[in-house]
Design a protein around this motif. Sequence first.
Motif, short mmCIF file in Angstrom:
data_model
loop_
_atom_site.label_atom_id
_atom_site.label_comp_id
_atom_site.label_asym_id
_atom_site.label_seq_id
_atom_site.Cartn_x
_atom_site.Cartn_y
_atom_site.Cartn_z
N MET A 47 2.53 0.02 -17.08
CA MET A 47 2.40 -0.27 -15.67
C MET A 47 2.15 1.04 -14.93
N ARG A 48 1.18 1.02 -14.03
CA ARG A 48 0.80 2.24 -13.30
C ARG A 48 1.42 2.23 -11.91
N ILE A 49 2.14 3.32 -11.61
CA ILE A 49 2.82 3.49 -10.34
C ILE A 49 2.15 4.62 -9.56
N LEU A 50 1.95 4.40 -8.29
CA LEU A 50 1.46 5.44 -7.40
C LEU A 50 2.62 5.94 -6.56
N ILE A 51 2.95 7.23 -6.69
CA ILE A 51 4.01 7.86 -5.90
C ILE A 51 3.34 8.66 -4.79
N VAL A 52 3.72 8.36 -3.55
CA VAL A 52 3.14 9.04 -2.40
C VAL A 52 4.27 9.70 -1.60
N ASP A 53 4.25 11.02 -1.57
CA ASP A 53 5.24 11.77 -0.81
C ASP A 53 4.68 13.15 -0.54
N ALA A 63 -3.79 8.65 -1.25
CA ALA A 63 -3.29 7.38 -1.78
C ALA A 63 -4.29 6.24 -1.52
N ALA A 64 -4.89 6.22 -0.34
CA ALA A 64 -5.86 5.18 -0.01
C ALA A 64 -7.04 5.21 -0.96
N ARG A 65 -7.49 6.40 -1.33
CA ARG A 65 -8.61 6.51 -2.29
C ARG A 65 -8.22 5.90 -3.65
N LEU A 66 -7.00 6.12 -4.06
CA LEU A 66 -6.54 5.56 -5.34
C LEU A 66 -6.40 4.04 -5.25
N LEU A 67 -5.94 3.55 -4.10
CA LEU A 67 -5.80 2.10 -3.92
C LEU A 67 -7.16 1.41 -3.85
N ASP A 68 -8.21 2.15 -3.49
CA ASP A 68 -9.56 1.58 -3.42
C ASP A 68 -10.17 1.31 -4.79
N GLN A 69 -9.63 1.93 -5.82
CA GLN A 69 -10.17 1.76 -7.17
C GLN A 69 -9.56 0.50 -7.80
N PRO A 70 -10.39 -0.44 -8.20
CA PRO A 70 -9.89 -1.70 -8.76
C PRO A 70 -8.95 -1.48 -9.94
N ASP A 71 -7.84 -2.20 -9.92
CA ASP A 71 -6.85 -2.19 -11.01
C ASP A 71 -6.28 -0.81 -11.30
N GLN A 72 -6.38 0.11 -10.37
CA GLN A 72 -5.87 1.47 -10.57
C GLN A 72 -4.36 1.53 -10.42
N VAL A 73 -3.80 0.78 -9.48
CA VAL A 73 -2.38 0.87 -9.16
C VAL A 73 -1.75 -0.52 -9.20
N GLN A 74 -0.59 -0.62 -9.87
CA GLN A 74 0.14 -1.89 -9.92
C GLN A 74 1.40 -1.88 -9.06
N VAL A 75 1.95 -0.68 -8.78
CA VAL A 75 3.17 -0.54 -7.98
C VAL A 75 3.00 0.65 -7.05
N LEU A 76 3.45 0.50 -5.80
CA LEU A 76 3.38 1.59 -4.83
C LEU A 76 4.79 2.05 -4.49
N LEU A 77 5.03 3.35 -4.60
CA LEU A 77 6.28 4.00 -4.20
C LEU A 77 5.89 5.04 -3.16
N THR A 78 6.22 4.78 -1.90
CA THR A 78 5.74 5.68 -0.84
C THR A 78 6.82 6.07 0.14
#
Length: 124
Positions: A1-7, A36-51
């Motif tokens: 599972m891919r998590i995006l951490i934004v801080d 973070a928005a650029r990463l969210l724009d890529q299909p299926d790139q992120v499954q969970v957001l931690l911000t």
Amino acid sequence: MRILIVDDDQLIRENAAEYLSGLGYDVLTAADGSEAARLLDQPDQVQVLLTDVMLQGWLDGGDLVEMARLRVPGMPIVIMSGFSEGLLGRLAGLQPPLRFLSKPFSLAHLEETLARAVAGGAAP
């Protein structure tokens, strides 16, 4: 599972990424909402957001959550902040799965909050 951490705090970002990677998560990081928005724009790139809520730049954490909801409906989201008063009022209209993680937090609490978010739904 891919998590995006934004801080925008590099130490928090790196420590959380290292810890979650050690648990087997695939981790991406972003220092601000624009990245973070650029990463969210890529299909299926992120499954969970931690911000974090307070981010530098034109896109804060609340805006990022709203954007993630539109781009990836149903994505589990964990919002971090050292400021809890008033924050939940702004985010109250957001639909689950949504969790809040108060800073400072232990890595064990991060793991538990993330697992609950992924398992389904908002905190009671």
